[in-house]
Design a protein around this motif. Structure first.
Motif, PDB file in Angstrom:
ATOM      1  N   GLY A 108     -49.852 -33.493  -9.300  1.00 18.40           N
ATOM      2  CA  GLY A 108     -49.622 -34.849  -8.806  1.00 18.40           C
ATOM      3  C   GLY A 108     -48.655 -34.924  -7.639  1.00 18.40           C
ATOM      4  O   GLY A 108     -48.861 -35.690  -6.697  1.00 18.40           O
ATOM      5  N   GLY A 109     -47.598 -34.116  -7.696  1.00 21.94           N
ATOM      6  CA  GLY A 109     -46.556 -34.229  -6.680  1.00 21.94           C
ATOM      7  C   GLY A 109     -46.790 -33.432  -5.420  1.00 21.94           C
ATOM      8  O   GLY A 109     -46.307 -33.803  -4.349  1.00 21.94           O
ATOM      9  N   LEU A 110     -47.548 -32.324  -5.513  1.00 25.01           N
ATOM     10  CA  LEU A 110     -47.717 -31.432  -4.366  1.00 25.01           C
ATOM     11  C   LEU A 110     -49.173 -31.187  -4.000  1.00 25.01           C
ATOM     12  O   LEU A 110     -49.568 -31.332  -2.842  1.00 25.01           O
ATOM     13  CB  LEU A 110     -47.041 -30.083  -4.647  1.00 25.01           C
ATOM     14  N   LEU A 111     -49.980 -30.797  -4.999  1.00 26.75           N
ATOM     15  CA  LEU A 111     -51.325 -30.325  -4.690  1.00 26.75           C
ATOM     16  C   LEU A 111     -52.255 -31.446  -4.234  1.00 26.75           C
ATOM     17  O   LEU A 111     -52.975 -31.278  -3.243  1.00 26.75           O
ATOM     18  CB  LEU A 111     -51.901 -29.603  -5.915  1.00 26.75           C
ATOM     19  N   VAL A 112     -52.257 -32.561  -4.939  1.00 26.35           N
ATOM     20  CA  VAL A 112     -53.153 -33.660  -4.531  1.00 26.35           C
ATOM     21  C   VAL A 112     -52.841 -34.149  -3.119  1.00 26.35           C
ATOM     22  O   VAL A 112     -53.763 -34.300  -2.300  1.00 26.35           O
ATOM     23  CB  VAL A 112     -53.104 -34.806  -5.556  1.00 26.35           C
ATOM     24  N   PRO A 113     -51.569 -34.392  -2.768  1.00 23.98           N
ATOM     25  CA  PRO A 113     -51.302 -34.777  -1.371  1.00 23.98           C
ATOM     26  C   PRO A 113     -51.754 -33.725  -0.358  1.00 23.98           C
ATOM     27  O   PRO A 113     -52.238 -34.075   0.722  1.00 23.98           O
ATOM     28  CB  PRO A 113     -49.780 -34.958  -1.339  1.00 23.98           C
ATOM     29  N   ALA A 114     -51.610 -32.439  -0.712  1.00 28.21           N
ATOM     30  CA  ALA A 114     -52.056 -31.383   0.210  1.00 28.21           C
ATOM     31  C   ALA A 114     -53.569 -31.399   0.353  1.00 28.21           C
ATOM     32  O   ALA A 114     -54.098 -31.216   1.462  1.00 28.21           O
ATOM     33  CB  ALA A 114     -51.584 -30.013  -0.295  1.00 28.21           C
ATOM     34  N   VAL A 115     -54.283 -31.616  -0.751  1.00 28.78           N
ATOM     35  CA  VAL A 115     -55.752 -31.665  -0.691  1.00 28.78           C
ATOM     36  C   VAL A 115     -56.205 -32.842   0.158  1.00 28.78           C
ATOM     37  O   VAL A 115     -57.161 -32.734   0.941  1.00 28.78           O
ATOM     38  CB  VAL A 115     -56.347 -31.755  -2.115  1.00 28.78           C
ATOM     39  N   VAL A 116     -55.530 -33.979   0.029  1.00 33.71           N
ATOM     40  CA  VAL A 116     -55.883 -35.153   0.843  1.00 33.71           C
ATOM     41  C   VAL A 116     -55.684 -34.856   2.323  1.00 33.71           C
ATOM     42  O   VAL A 116     -56.523 -35.199   3.157  1.00 33.71           O
ATOM     43  CB  VAL A 116     -55.037 -36.376   0.413  1.00 33.71           C
ATOM     44  N   ARG A 117     -54.596 -34.199   2.667  1.00 34.85           N
ATOM     45  CA  ARG A 117     -54.358 -33.827   4.064  1.00 34.85           C
ATOM     46  C   ARG A 117     -55.433 -32.882   4.576  1.00 34.85           C
ATOM     47  O   ARG A 117     -55.937 -33.028   5.692  1.00 34.85           O
ATOM     48  CB  ARG A 117     -52.977 -33.174   4.205  1.00 34.85           C
ATOM     49  N   LEU A 118     -55.799 -31.904   3.750  1.00 37.65           N
ATOM     50  CA  LEU A 118     -56.814 -30.930   4.154  1.00 37.65           C
ATOM     51  C   LEU A 118     -58.186 -31.571   4.274  1.00 37.65           C
ATOM     52  O   LEU A 118     -58.995 -31.164   5.114  1.00 37.65           O
ATOM     53  CB  LEU A 118     -56.870 -29.787   3.138  1.00 37.65           C
ATOM     54  N   ARG A 119     -58.466 -32.564   3.448  1.00 34.57           N
ATOM     55  CA  ARG A 119     -59.768 -33.227   3.503  1.00 34.57           C
ATOM     56  C   ARG A 119     -59.995 -33.866   4.866  1.00 34.57           C
ATOM     57  O   ARG A 119     -61.104 -33.909   5.374  1.00 34.57           O
ATOM     58  CB  ARG A 119     -59.848 -34.291   2.402  1.00 34.57           C
ATOM     59  N   ASP A 120     -58.917 -34.336   5.479  1.00 35.61           N
ATOM     60  CA  ASP A 120     -59.022 -34.936   6.811  1.00 35.61           C
ATOM     61  C   ASP A 120     -58.957 -33.881   7.919  1.00 35.61           C
ATOM     62  O   ASP A 120     -59.699 -33.956   8.896  1.00 35.61           O
ATOM     63  CB  ASP A 120     -57.891 -35.960   7.019  1.00 35.61           C
ATOM     64  N   ALA A 121     -58.069 -32.898   7.754  1.00 37.33           N
ATOM     65  CA  ALA A 121     -57.840 -31.923   8.824  1.00 37.33           C
ATOM     66  C   ALA A 121     -58.832 -30.772   8.813  1.00 37.33           C
ATOM     67  O   ALA A 121     -59.153 -30.210   9.861  1.00 37.33           O
ATOM     68  CB  ALA A 121     -56.413 -31.376   8.725  1.00 37.33           C
ATOM     69  N   ALA A 122     -59.310 -30.391   7.635  1.00 36.40           N
ATOM     70  CA  ALA A 122     -60.220 -29.238   7.516  1.00 36.40           C
ATOM     71  C   ALA A 122     -61.279 -29.552   6.463  1.00 36.40           C
ATOM     72  O   ALA A 122     -61.250 -29.000   5.358  1.00 36.40           O
ATOM     73  CB  ALA A 122     -59.445 -27.979   7.155  1.00 36.40           C
TER      74      ALA A 122
END
Length: 304
Positions: A108-122
């Protein structure tokens, strides 16, 4: 002709002759001599067992056998181009798949935000999430069931040569007290002040060791009155007056409920959230990209 005998250079020459209409024009496009082009086409004809070209006025054209060969060759070239594009994305960390094992609060605190960023960037990079307790995530990594584990570090410890770890976050540990507890409002609360309290923590794994290590640093061994690993359950038990517990700030933020959550600035206990990969894989482009995004998210997490 066996599959292993196909020569992509000869197929490309044949396609160029078809598109250009003459051997000379094809040679100019390919930057070869006309004789070299003729030799490549002749070699292909020998392999196939049928002529590839036939006269057509001043030009040449493909025979039916050559048309059949070229139809399949075009599919091969298209697939190779897609492979090259996908490989380029992989090498830039923009394609591929990364399986991540992580404990709930890290998801919840780290992985989901990173996945959301990657979904847009890569968007070509797929991250598959596997929830697992911190210790189990490392076991999954060792077994090859995940490519990256988000786990907890108990202390400096020894270095396991199987893995390469990166500290993402120092997550402060707060103490959860029952409402109305005599120490709930005491300024300058120290962990040692709770040495005689009944404690709530897990039966095994990194979190038990983190709780014990923090209390040992404060000069006492915590007496475990109840065993629990889920933060909602732990905080509910504390709120009901069943004991006290150390809780990481990532887990307790907004979830204290009836429990009183106090910081321990004089002791500064903390857990380290680490990203772990198998040694030798740390430079794999997709893994590097996911690690970079996790580090970027961790840098923005407010745990102070």
């Amino acid at each position: 002709m066996g599959v292993g005998e196909w020569d992509l250079r000869r197929l490309r020459v044949l396609r160029a002759v078809d598109e250009c209409g003459t051997v000379t024009a094809a040679a100019e496009r390919l930057r070869l001599s006309p004789s070299a082009v003729s030799q490549q086409v002749s070699a292909l004809a020998r392999q196939v067992g049928a002529p590839m070209l036939e006269p057509y006025g001043r030009r040449v054209r493909l025979t039916p056998a050559a048309r059949l060969v070229l139809r399949h060759a075009d599919l091969i070239f298209g697939q190779l181009e897609r492979a090259e594009a996908e490989l380029a994305g992989y090498l830039h960390g923009e394609a591929g798949e990364v399986r991540v094992g992580a404990f709930a609060t890290a998801i919840g605190g780290l992985l989901v935000p990173a996945v959301v960023r990657l979904r847009d960037a890569a968007p070509g990079l797929t991250v598959r999430v596997v929830e697992a307790e911190a210790a189990e995530a490392v076991r999954l990594l060792a077994a090859g069931d995940v490519d990256l584990a988000l786990s907890l570090a108990v202390g400096p410890g020894g270095v396991d040569p199987r893995f390469v770890g990166t500290v993402l976050l120092e997550d402060p540990l707060d103490v959860a007290l029952p409402p109305g507890h005599p120490l709930a409002g005491v300024p300058g609360l120290r962990l040692a002040d709770l040495a005689e309290e009944p404690w709530i923590y897990g039966a095994a794994g990194p979190w038990r060791e983190i709780t014990r290590a923090a209390c040992a640093e404060a000069g006492f061994a915590p007496e475990r009155a109840h065993t629990a690993a889920d933060w909602t359950a732990i905080l509910a038990m504390v709120a009901a007056g069943l004991g006290v517990a150390l809780v990481p700030r990532l887990a307790s933020a907004g979830r204290g409920g009836g429990a009183v959550v106090r910081a321990l600035p004089a002791d500064l206990p903390a857990r380290r959230v680490v990203a772990v990969v198998r040694a030798g894989t740390e430079r794999t482009p997709p893994l590097r990209r996911v690690l970079a995004e996790l580090a970027a998210v961790a840098a923005t997490v407010q745990v102070e």
